[in-house]
Design a protein around this motif. Structure first.
Motif, PDB file in Angstrom:
ATOM      1  N   SER A 275      15.901  17.141  15.920  1.00 55.04           N
ATOM      2  CA  SER A 275      15.223  17.485  16.788  1.00 55.04           C
ATOM      3  C   SER A 275      13.389  16.689  16.655  1.00 55.04           C
ATOM      4  O   SER A 275      12.884  16.258  17.484  1.00 55.04           O
ATOM      5  N   ILE A 276      13.772  15.330  15.400  1.00 49.56           N
ATOM      6  CA  ILE A 276      12.442  15.010  15.602  1.00 49.56           C
ATOM      7  C   ILE A 276      12.643  13.533  17.091  1.00 49.56           C
ATOM      8  O   ILE A 276      14.029  12.582  16.702  1.00 49.56           O
ATOM      9  N   PRO A 277      11.916  13.237  17.562  1.00 51.76           N
ATOM     10  CA  PRO A 277      11.706  12.117  18.525  1.00 51.76           C
ATOM     11  C   PRO A 277      11.579  11.132  18.349  1.00 51.76           C
ATOM     12  O   PRO A 277      11.711  10.817  17.508  1.00 51.76           O
ATOM     13  N   SER A 278      12.319  10.787  18.864  1.00 58.57           N
ATOM     14  CA  SER A 278      12.574   8.632  18.379  1.00 58.57           C
ATOM     15  C   SER A 278      11.443   7.781  18.270  1.00 58.57           C
ATOM     16  O   SER A 278      10.645   7.951  20.056  1.00 58.57           O
ATOM     17  N   CYS A 279      11.192   7.410  17.783  1.00 62.96           N
ATOM     18  CA  CYS A 279      10.220   7.208  17.197  1.00 62.96           C
ATOM     19  C   CYS A 279       9.938   5.942  16.118  1.00 62.96           C
ATOM     20  O   CYS A 279      10.627   5.820  15.419  1.00 62.96           O
ATOM     21  N   PRO A 280       9.050   5.403  16.154  1.00 68.17           N
ATOM     22  CA  PRO A 280       9.340   4.265  15.159  1.00 68.17           C
ATOM     23  C   PRO A 280       9.319   4.632  13.302  1.00 68.17           C
ATOM     24  O   PRO A 280      10.126   3.920  12.763  1.00 68.17           O
ATOM     25  N   GLY A 281       8.902   6.107  13.104  1.00 69.44           N
ATOM     26  CA  GLY A 281       8.817   6.518  11.688  1.00 69.44           C
ATOM     27  C   GLY A 281       9.163   7.579  11.967  1.00 69.44           C
ATOM     28  O   GLY A 281       9.537   8.156  11.105  1.00 69.44           O
ATOM     29  N   GLU A 282      10.584   7.611  12.113  1.00 68.99           N
ATOM     30  CA  GLU A 282      11.824   8.904  12.602  1.00 68.99           C
ATOM     31  C   GLU A 282      11.859   9.226  11.264  1.00 68.99           C
ATOM     32  O   GLU A 282      12.207  10.118  10.483  1.00 68.99           O
ATOM     33  N   ALA A 283      12.687   7.951  10.696  1.00 67.18           N
ATOM     34  CA  ALA A 283      12.954   7.901   9.009  1.00 67.18           C
ATOM     35  C   ALA A 283      12.210   8.613   8.247  1.00 67.18           C
ATOM     36  O   ALA A 283      12.896   9.793   7.445  1.00 67.18           O
TER      37      ALA A 283
ATOM     38  N   GLY B 245      -1.271   8.705  21.604  1.00 67.77           N
ATOM     39  CA  GLY B 245      -0.937   7.874  23.036  1.00 67.77           C
ATOM     40  C   GLY B 245       0.784   8.533  23.171  1.00 67.77           C
ATOM     41  O   GLY B 245       1.035   7.717  24.060  1.00 67.77           O
ATOM     42  N   TYR B 246       1.274   9.228  22.361  1.00 72.24           N
ATOM     43  CA  TYR B 246       2.739   9.695  22.712  1.00 72.24           C
ATOM     44  C   TYR B 246       2.476  10.479  24.360  1.00 72.24           C
ATOM     45  O   TYR B 246       1.938  11.502  23.838  1.00 72.24           O
ATOM     46  N   GLU B 247       3.700  11.333  24.517  1.00 74.05           N
ATOM     47  CA  GLU B 247       3.850  12.511  25.478  1.00 74.05           C
ATOM     48  C   GLU B 247       3.652  13.570  24.244  1.00 74.05           C
ATOM     49  O   GLU B 247       4.665  13.760  23.407  1.00 74.05           O
ATOM     50  N   PRO B 248       3.979  14.471  24.722  1.00 79.03           N
ATOM     51  CA  PRO B 248       3.442  15.767  23.719  1.00 79.03           C
ATOM     52  C   PRO B 248       4.840  16.656  23.809  1.00 79.03           C
ATOM     53  O   PRO B 248       5.292  17.149  22.368  1.00 79.03           O
TER      54      PRO B 248
ATOM     55  N   CYS C 171       4.467   7.379  15.501  1.00 81.38           N
ATOM     56  CA  CYS C 171       4.177   6.955  16.826  1.00 81.38           C
ATOM     57  C   CYS C 171       3.132   6.455  16.314  1.00 81.38           C
ATOM     58  O   CYS C 171       2.691   5.484  17.564  1.00 81.38           O
ATOM     59  N   GLY C 172       3.133   5.305  15.671  1.00 86.49           N
ATOM     60  CA  GLY C 172       1.935   4.017  15.714  1.00 86.49           C
ATOM     61  C   GLY C 172      -0.237   4.299  14.869  1.00 86.49           C
ATOM     62  O   GLY C 172       0.215   3.692  15.019  1.00 86.49           O
ATOM     63  N   ASP C 173      -0.576   5.239  15.241  1.00 86.66           N
ATOM     64  CA  ASP C 173      -1.600   5.639  15.047  1.00 86.66           C
ATOM     65  C   ASP C 173      -2.374   4.336  15.336  1.00 86.66           C
ATOM     66  O   ASP C 173      -3.204   4.245  13.905  1.00 86.66           O
ATOM     67  N   ASP C 174      -2.848   4.131  16.236  1.00 86.79           N
ATOM     68  CA  ASP C 174      -3.752   3.311  17.203  1.00 86.79           C
ATOM     69  C   ASP C 174      -5.023   3.634  17.444  1.00 86.79           C
ATOM     70  O   ASP C 174      -5.649   2.609  17.983  1.00 86.79           O
ATOM     71  N   ARG C 175      -4.762   5.039  17.252  1.00 85.00           N
ATOM     72  CA  ARG C 175      -6.332   4.778  16.938  1.00 85.00           C
ATOM     73  C   ARG C 175      -6.632   6.334  15.345  1.00 85.00           C
ATOM     74  O   ARG C 175      -6.785   7.399  15.767  1.00 85.00           O
ATOM     75  N   PRO C 176      -6.694   5.722  14.702  1.00 86.11           N
ATOM     76  CA  PRO C 176      -7.260   6.235  13.002  1.00 86.11           C
ATOM     77  C   PRO C 176      -7.941   7.487  13.165  1.00 86.11           C
ATOM     78  O   PRO C 176      -8.242   8.476  12.848  1.00 86.11           O
ATOM     79  N   GLY C 177      -9.110   7.119  13.870  1.00 88.17           N
ATOM     80  CA  GLY C 177     -10.563   7.533  14.357  1.00 88.17           C
ATOM     81  C   GLY C 177     -10.140   9.041  14.829  1.00 88.17           C
ATOM     82  O   GLY C 177     -10.352  10.135  14.778  1.00 88.17           O
ATOM     83  N   VAL C 178      -9.043   9.436  15.909  1.00 89.33           N
ATOM     84  CA  VAL C 178      -9.081  10.342  16.505  1.00 89.33           C
ATOM     85  C   VAL C 178      -7.812  11.216  16.094  1.00 89.33           C
ATOM     86  O   VAL C 178      -7.892  12.195  16.342  1.00 89.33           O
ATOM     87  N   SER C 179      -7.101  11.009  15.622  1.00 84.68           N
ATOM     88  CA  SER C 179      -6.269  10.998  14.664  1.00 84.68           C
ATOM     89  C   SER C 179      -6.924  12.253  14.047  1.00 84.68           C
ATOM     90  O   SER C 179      -6.213  12.926  13.434  1.00 84.68           O
ATOM     91  N   ASP C 180      -7.449  11.803  13.107  1.00 83.81           N
ATOM     92  CA  ASP C 180      -8.574  12.160  12.066  1.00 83.81           C
ATOM     93  C   ASP C 180      -9.650  13.287  12.283  1.00 83.81           C
ATOM     94  O   ASP C 180      -9.073  14.400  11.811  1.00 83.81           O
ATOM     95  N   ALA C 181     -10.026  13.262  13.910  1.00 83.10           N
ATOM     96  CA  ALA C 181     -10.808  14.073  13.919  1.00 83.10           C
ATOM     97  C   ALA C 181      -9.832  15.471  14.490  1.00 83.10           C
ATOM     98  O   ALA C 181     -10.101  16.496  14.577  1.00 83.10           O
TER      99      ALA C 181
END
Length: 282
Positions: free
Chosen positions: A248-256, A177-180, A44-54
């Motif tokens: 079922s994978i939603p559309s996103c930049p890293g779908e493949a 930052g995507y809807e869950p 999904c882009g991971d624009d907040r890697p610190g938040v993702s790690d947490a």
């Protein structure tokens, strides 16, 4: 994970409980749930890697806490976990209860600390993780189903195993930052596949292969896919679920990339013992 455990061991902490915290989370096993979370965030882009790690650390702390509690004599009464004595065997039952409780609190503390980087996402992560940890849709509900006289197998699997996989996909999306909501089905399907695979491992594998006691579903009269469908039926169910997960994978930049990751999980989930002739497993 190391930093979170170190905080729990700081100050004038009781030495044995401090030691049990580290014991409960290492070695780490496959870390499938946090890996899935981070994979979704990256897709999904991971624009907040610190938040993702947490988010990944918090999720894994909750998972480890659930294993400590699941192994207790009042539940599974297991002697082994990840190839070593369970926490209550190594440290005592009271310390195992306190270890699990401490890890749960620690998971939410990790998310609270992430709030400095993005308060709104941190709050959403807390809510998502709480939903999949407690009642009525979390792992507590999953354990609770085992005390019911009539069990809804689908609801049981969705809560006991699927809940933290749903948390993984939804929290990965939230962290980026995507809807869950669109990510719930992917987590549910992967969680269901993992539970069916675990039922198969429990039925056909040896202790040495999986690092924990086997035959537990029969011993504790638990509902399981092998009992309901047979070995071959459970295998077919596993393949069907994983096929649906990819779709079922939603559309996103890293779908493949995500689709390829699910395919790799599919290969790893199949118990090695199932490559042997059926007659040798009877």
């Amino acid at each position: 994970m190391t930093a979170a455990i170190a905080r729990g061991q700081g100050g004038d902490a009781p030495a044995r409980l401090a030691s049990a915290l580290d014991y409960a989370v290492t070695p780490g096993g496959a870390r499938i749930r946090p890996t899935l979370l981070l994979s979704v965030a990256i897709a999904c882009g991971d624009d907040r890697p610190g938040v993702s790690d947490a988010a990944a650390v918090a999720l894994e702390l909750i998972h480890c806490a659930s294993l400590v509690h699941d192994d207790l004599p009042c539940f599974d009464d297991s002697d082994l976990r990840r190839g070593k004595p369970t926490v209550h065997r190594a440290y005592s039952e009271p310390l195992a209860v306190l270890t699990g409780d401490s890890l749960i609190v620690m998971g939410f503390d990790v998310l609270a600390r992430a709030g400095a980087a993005d308060p709104l996402r941190a709050l959403q992560l807390v809510s998502a993780l709480a939903t999949r940890t407690g009642m009525p849709m979390g792992i507590c509900a999953g354990q609770g189903w085992e005390s019911e006289s009539q069990i809804n197998l689908s609801a049981y699997h969705r809560a006991k195993t699927g809940a933290l996989f749903i948390a993984a996909t939804q929290m990965g999306a939230i962290a980026a930052g995507y809807e869950p909501e669109p990510w719930e089905e992917l987590g549910a399907r992967i969680g269901e596949a993992f539970q069916v695979a675990d039922d198969l491992r429990d039925a056909v594998c040896a202790v040495e292969e999986i690092g924990k006691p086997v035959g537990q579903d029969v011993l504790h009269a638990r509902p399981n896919a092998v009992k309901e469908l047979g070995v071959q039926g459970a295998m077919k169910r596993l393949k069907d679920i994983l096929g649906g997960a990819i779709a079922s994978i939603p559309s996103c930049p890293g779908e493949a990339m995500l689709a390829e990751m699910v395919r790799r999980y599919a290969e790893k989930m199949t118990p090695g013992a199932l490559s042997a002739p059926v007659a040798s497993r009877v």
